[in-house]
Design a protein around this motif. Structure first.
Motif, mmCIF file in Angstrom:
data_model
loop_
_atom_site.group_PDB
_atom_site.id
_atom_site.type_symbol
_atom_site.label_atom_id
_atom_site.label_comp_id
_atom_site.label_asym_id
_atom_site.label_seq_id
_atom_site.Cartn_x
_atom_site.Cartn_y
_atom_site.Cartn_z
ATOM 1 N N LEU A 356 27.500 51.551 41.597
ATOM 2 C CA LEU A 356 29.086 51.554 41.783
ATOM 3 C C LEU A 356 29.633 50.704 41.228
ATOM 4 C CD1 LEU A 356 29.339 52.344 45.714
ATOM 5 C CD2 LEU A 356 28.716 53.996 43.617
ATOM 6 N N VAL A 357 29.187 49.234 41.028
ATOM 7 C CA VAL A 357 29.866 48.116 40.462
ATOM 8 C C VAL A 357 29.776 48.336 38.799
ATOM 9 C CG1 VAL A 357 29.741 45.744 40.103
ATOM 10 C CG2 VAL A 357 29.316 46.411 42.238
ATOM 11 N N THR A 358 28.799 48.677 38.225
ATOM 12 C CA THR A 358 28.725 48.908 36.761
ATOM 13 C C THR A 358 29.681 50.010 36.441
ATOM 14 O OG1 THR A 358 26.661 49.947 37.116
ATOM 15 C CG2 THR A 358 26.588 47.637 36.674
ATOM 16 N N ARG A 359 29.428 51.115 37.089
ATOM 17 C CA ARG A 359 30.199 52.356 36.914
ATOM 18 C C ARG A 359 31.721 51.985 36.851
ATOM 19 N NH1 ARG A 359 27.815 57.108 34.898
ATOM 20 N NH2 ARG A 359 26.064 56.193 35.837
ATOM 21 N N LEU A 360 32.119 51.426 37.815
ATOM 22 C CA LEU A 360 33.445 50.936 37.892
ATOM 23 C C LEU A 360 34.093 50.146 36.900
ATOM 24 C CD1 LEU A 360 36.411 51.301 39.159
ATOM 25 C CD2 LEU A 360 35.519 49.802 41.070
ATOM 26 N N GLU A 361 32.958 49.199 36.518
ATOM 27 C CA GLU A 361 33.514 48.148 35.556
ATOM 28 C C GLU A 361 33.635 49.137 33.999
ATOM 29 O OE1 GLU A 361 31.500 44.615 33.159
ATOM 30 O OE2 GLU A 361 31.537 44.361 35.453
ATOM 31 N N GLY A 362 32.837 49.730 33.860
ATOM 32 C CA GLY A 362 32.860 50.819 32.707
ATOM 33 C C GLY A 362 34.267 51.457 32.556
ATOM 34 N N PHE A 363 34.538 52.079 33.924
ATOM 35 C CA PHE A 363 35.749 52.816 33.641
ATOM 36 C C PHE A 363 36.959 51.844 33.036
ATOM 37 C CE2 PHE A 363 33.683 56.088 36.114
ATOM 38 C CZ PHE A 363 33.565 57.009 35.390
ATOM 39 N N ARG A 364 36.958 50.661 33.816
ATOM 40 C CA ARG A 364 38.068 49.895 33.491
ATOM 41 C C ARG A 364 37.827 49.084 31.963
ATOM 42 N NH1 ARG A 364 37.764 47.547 39.047
ATOM 43 N NH2 ARG A 364 40.025 48.104 40.160
ATOM 44 N N ASP A 366 36.931 50.847 29.572
ATOM 45 C CA ASP A 366 37.540 52.175 28.892
ATOM 46 C C ASP A 366 38.901 52.129 28.647
ATOM 47 O OD1 ASP A 366 36.722 54.463 27.361
ATOM 48 O OD2 ASP A 366 37.294 55.880 29.139
ATOM 49 N N THR A 367 39.539 51.430 29.639
ATOM 50 C CA THR A 367 41.078 51.174 29.030
ATOM 51 C C THR A 367 41.399 50.496 27.824
ATOM 52 O OG1 THR A 367 41.397 49.129 30.274
ATOM 53 C CG2 THR A 367 41.466 51.200 31.335
ATOM 54 N N ASN A 368 40.414 49.921 27.149
ATOM 55 C CA ASN A 368 40.387 49.111 26.084
ATOM 56 C C ASN A 368 41.383 48.009 26.238
ATOM 57 O OD1 ASN A 368 38.496 50.491 24.453
ATOM 58 N ND2 ASN A 368 40.292 52.107 24.141
ATOM 59 N N MET A 369 41.858 47.659 27.378
ATOM 60 C CA MET A 369 42.724 46.506 27.607
ATOM 61 C C MET A 369 42.070 45.494 28.465
ATOM 62 S SD MET A 369 45.675 46.968 26.221
ATOM 63 C CE MET A 369 47.135 46.310 27.151
ATOM 64 N N LEU A 370 40.998 45.590 28.992
ATOM 65 C CA LEU A 370 40.427 44.765 30.217
ATOM 66 C C LEU A 370 40.026 43.621 29.507
ATOM 67 C CD1 LEU A 370 39.600 44.618 33.266
ATOM 68 C CD2 LEU A 370 37.224 45.534 32.504
ATOM 69 N N ARG A 371 40.460 42.387 30.165
ATOM 70 C CA ARG A 371 39.977 41.089 29.593
ATOM 71 C C ARG A 371 38.796 40.626 30.504
ATOM 72 N NH1 ARG A 371 44.496 38.057 26.940
ATOM 73 N NH2 ARG A 371 45.028 39.281 25.298
ATOM 74 N N ASP A 409 36.119 46.682 46.624
ATOM 75 C CA ASP A 409 37.280 46.231 46.607
ATOM 76 C C ASP A 409 37.006 45.335 45.258
ATOM 77 O OD1 ASP A 409 39.246 43.960 46.731
ATOM 78 O OD2 ASP A 409 38.680 43.267 48.529
ATOM 79 N N SER A 410 38.182 45.861 44.272
ATOM 80 C CA SER A 410 37.743 45.444 43.044
ATOM 81 C C SER A 410 39.141 45.265 42.354
ATOM 82 C CB SER A 410 37.107 46.457 42.234
ATOM 83 O OG SER A 410 37.846 47.738 42.218
ATOM 84 N N GLY A 411 39.048 44.655 41.342
ATOM 85 C CA GLY A 411 40.300 44.381 40.164
ATOM 86 C C GLY A 411 40.177 44.019 38.909
ATOM 87 N N GLY A 412 41.096 44.053 38.043
ATOM 88 C CA GLY A 412 41.018 43.759 36.471
ATOM 89 C C GLY A 412 41.998 42.801 36.361
ATOM 90 N N GLN A 413 41.535 42.011 35.370
ATOM 91 C CA GLN A 413 42.460 41.154 34.661
ATOM 92 C C GLN A 413 43.047 41.798 33.168
ATOM 93 O OE1 GLN A 413 43.812 38.583 35.883
ATOM 94 N NE2 GLN A 413 42.457 37.357 37.091
ATOM 95 N N TYR A 414 44.094 42.098 32.953
ATOM 96 C CA TYR A 414 44.602 42.696 31.746
ATOM 97 C C TYR A 414 45.544 41.566 31.351
ATOM 98 C CZ TYR A 414 42.548 46.850 33.912
ATOM 99 O OH TYR A 414 41.958 47.808 34.571
ATOM 100 N N PRO A 415 46.148 41.797 29.970
ATOM 101 C CA PRO A 415 46.879 40.642 29.352
ATOM 102 C C PRO A 415 48.448 40.922 30.021
ATOM 103 C CG PRO A 415 46.492 42.522 27.826
ATOM 104 C CD PRO A 415 45.443 42.924 29.107
ATOM 105 N N ASP A 416 48.618 41.878 30.789
ATOM 106 C CA ASP A 416 50.124 42.001 31.248
ATOM 107 C C ASP A 416 49.987 41.954 32.875
ATOM 108 O OD1 ASP A 416 48.519 44.276 31.473
ATOM 109 O OD2 ASP A 416 50.214 45.584 30.822
ATOM 110 N N GLY A 417 49.021 41.910 33.272
ATOM 111 C CA GLY A 417 48.992 41.695 34.823
ATOM 112 C C GLY A 417 47.521 41.540 35.539
#
Length: 607
Positions: A356-364, A366-371, A409-417
């Motif tokens: 689950l962890v690796t799959r969700l990270e992969g989808f994030r 795939d946005t091409n914006m994940l830092r 429980d998860s989240g992403g760091q993007y350049p805008d938020g």
């Protein structure tokens, strides 16, 4: 696009190893006691802290995990000649028992403080060693007041003398944060905050928190995993000029971003920078390390105690920051919905928590914006979900079983938020007790989402509203309802919070999590989390002219309707859920690929 057969050998942000294990603790504890004896110490405090006193630490500073095996984000250990107590709060009391050896005794904190414990364990005249860089001024003051019969001795930390393979201190590059996302030039921030110092008759302020420094100068870095901040100290002067004390080599890529009114000085110059500052100099005793207070005293600099001048302005996001956060949450919602659609279609009993962890990270990705991810993803299945801050490792990785609840429980760091979201999922059919508990948690989450409240109300006043449905059923959860969140900064940000300790009045622009939960040890966990932003409330017909605030929702991802018992919801609560899912449909539906359509339509149906 993200490959559904994601290569497990490709680089991942999250790893699944442990920094320590229970069997390593006893020999390390024995060596620490030898070092304590050599330094003439009867006790030693091992905090989870660094020289900058934010919540998160680099691997170089994770002494607590290295010594004990405990990996929670809050806690500390106190070691004497014959005992070693690990102090943890309610979030970690199950986790700590699984991670530490029998040589370490978990202690419920803050019910029992280290002042109480040391007062009982040490004879009068005992010597307690502490590293003054790793303890804030206020903490040492409390220890001195509470332990008048003991001697507190500042020392170089004994753990550093026995940790032979301690990682090097971080030295990641510093880079400029674009004005479009920062929303205000750093020159304007410095002038505005400097004017506030001048009004109070203060010549300058010493700033130690990494996220404050990142926000003040519109810079970001990589010295803390998952948090885009640089290590350093700063002196902000009343005229708006400043000195940034950090490794100049880290700033090589900044070019002329800082401008002529900001000097960059190396760490070796810190004492000289402080001596040149003059006074009165503001210092925050809650966050400034004791070592800096000692340095200022030695230099004869007049100091005044006061809050970090960046913390409150940083918490109240401007329109540029809010726009970026909204965009980041839309992008993140697409990644989350793609994951949930995949999960619904998968043969779930063949999956593990790591899958689950690796799959969700992969989808994030795939946005091409994940830092980066914004913290290590929590994916707790079945009894692992009862650990609020569970982190899966190769040793604990659990296969999903029929009827399991999963706290994701998860989240992403993007350049805008920065994003942070929790959804509770179920494998197959949930039991009646699990559906009841989930719905009670949902009722509390809805209560916070619908709130209107007068200006001047603090998070401590609101926290109980999220617990009320659970309390009526004799249930509760041992963490705050919500924490502050930064804008492409730390996923945990103060001073705002929805918790009993949240004493700061909420103000427009403050972003918080709304995440009540319920945890049954050995069985299951539940948590539902959206991010919300405080805003000025629209007036209501028939109301008075009172200045009211409310919350705007930032997170738009469906909740698992299979876990909701509609009979436990009021008509207003059912309407809220249906409206929320309709808004998800309107906002996120057009952004999803076709293969998510059937799942998304079902997930957002009316109750």
């Amino acid at each position: 696009m993200f490959d559904a057969n994601h290569d497990p050998e490709s680089p991942l942000f999250q790893t699944f190893d442990s920094p320590s294990s229970p069997d390593q603790g006893p020999p390390r504890l024995a060596r620490l006691r030898e070092q304590m004896a050599a330094q003439g110490l009867d006790a030693c405090i091992v905090p989870r802290a660094d020289r900058y006193h934010g919540e998160y630490v680099a691997p170089h500073d994770d002494r607590l995990a290295w010594l004990t095996g405990f990996t929670g984000s809050a806690g500390f250990c106190v070691v004497t000649g014959d005992k070693a107590a690990v102090f943890v709060d309610g979030r970690y009391r199950v986790q700590v028992k699984a991670q530490v050896a029998a040589d370490f005794t978990p202690v419920a904190w803050p019910e029992t403080t280290h002042i109480d414990w040391l007062g009982r364990e040490l004879p009068r005249g005992g010597v307690v060693g502490f590293d003054p860089w790793l303890h804030a001024m206020d903490e040492i003051s409390r220890l001195e007041r509470g332990l008048p019969g003991l001697t507190l001795r500042p020392v170089d930390h004994p753990v550093d003398r026995i940790w032979t393979d301690q990682p090097a201190p971080p030295a990641e590059p510093v880079f400029a944060h674009p004005l479009a996302f920062a929303g205000e030039p750093h020159e304007a921030k410095r002038r505005r905050l400097g004017a506030g110092l001048a009004e109070r008759g203060e010549a300058a302020a010493l700033i130690t928190l990494s996220d404050s420094i990142a926000w003040l100068f519109n810079i970001r870095g990589g010295d803390i995993p998952r948090n885009p901040v640089p290590h350093g100290y700063a002196v902000l002067k009343a005229d708006g000029s400043a000195v940034l004390v950090t490794d100049p080599a880290k700033c090589a890529d900044l070019g002329d971003h800082l401008g002529p009114d900001v000097a960059v000085r190396p760490d070796a110059d810190l004492a000289a920078v402080l001596s040149e500052t003059g006074g009165p100099l503001r210092i925050d005793p809650q966050t400034a390390p004791m070592a800096l207070a000692m340095m200022l005293d030695e230099a004869g600099i007049e100091t005044r105690h006061g809050p970090d001048p960046c913390r409150l302005p940083k918490a109240c996001k401007n329109e540029g920051e809010l726009a970026g956060m909204r965009d980041a949450h839309m992008r993140d919602a697409v990644a989350m919905c793609r994951f949930l659609a995949w999960f619904q279609a998968a043969d779930r009993t063949t999956l593990t928590e790591i899958d689950l962890v690796t799959r969700l990270e992969g989808f994030r990705r795939d946005t091409n914006m994940l830092r980066e991810i914004s913290f290590d993803t929590i994916a707790g299945a079945g009894p692992n979900g009862a650990l609020p801050h569970y982190r899966v490792t190769t040793e604990t990785n659990r296969a999903l079983g029929e009827g399991d609840l999963i706290v994701l429980d998860s989240g992403g760091q993007y350049p805008d938020g920065t994003t942070d979201i929790t959804r509770t999922l179920v494998v197959g059919e949930a039991g009646a007790e699990e559906r009841r508990a989930f719905t009670l948690v949902l009722k509390g989450m809805i209560a916070i989402s619908r709130l209107r409240f007068p200006r001047g109300v603090a998070g401590a006043h609101l926290d109980s509203l999220a617990r009320y449905p659970l309390w009526l059923a004799g249930m509760d959860f041992d963490h705050g309802t919500g924490h502050g969140v930064g804008a492409y900064l730390c996923v945990h940000e103060g001073p705002q919070r929805l918790a009993r300790s949240g004493e700061v009045p909420l103000q427009p622009g403050m972003i918080l999590s709304n995440e009540p939960g319920y945890y049954r040890e050995g069985a299951f966990g539940i948590r539902i989390e959206n991010l919300i932003v405080c805003q000025v409330a629209d007036p209501l017909p028939g109301g008075d002219a009172r200045d009211m605030l409310s919350f705007e929702t930032l997170t738009w991802v469906p909740m698992d309707r299979n876990l909701i018992d509609p009979d436990l919801l009021t008509a207003e609560e059912r309407d809220w859920v249906d409206t929320y899912h309709a808004t998800c449909r309107d906002k996120i539906g057009p952004l999803l690929p076709e293969d998510c359509g059937a799942w998304f339509a079902a997930a957002t149906e009316k109750l």
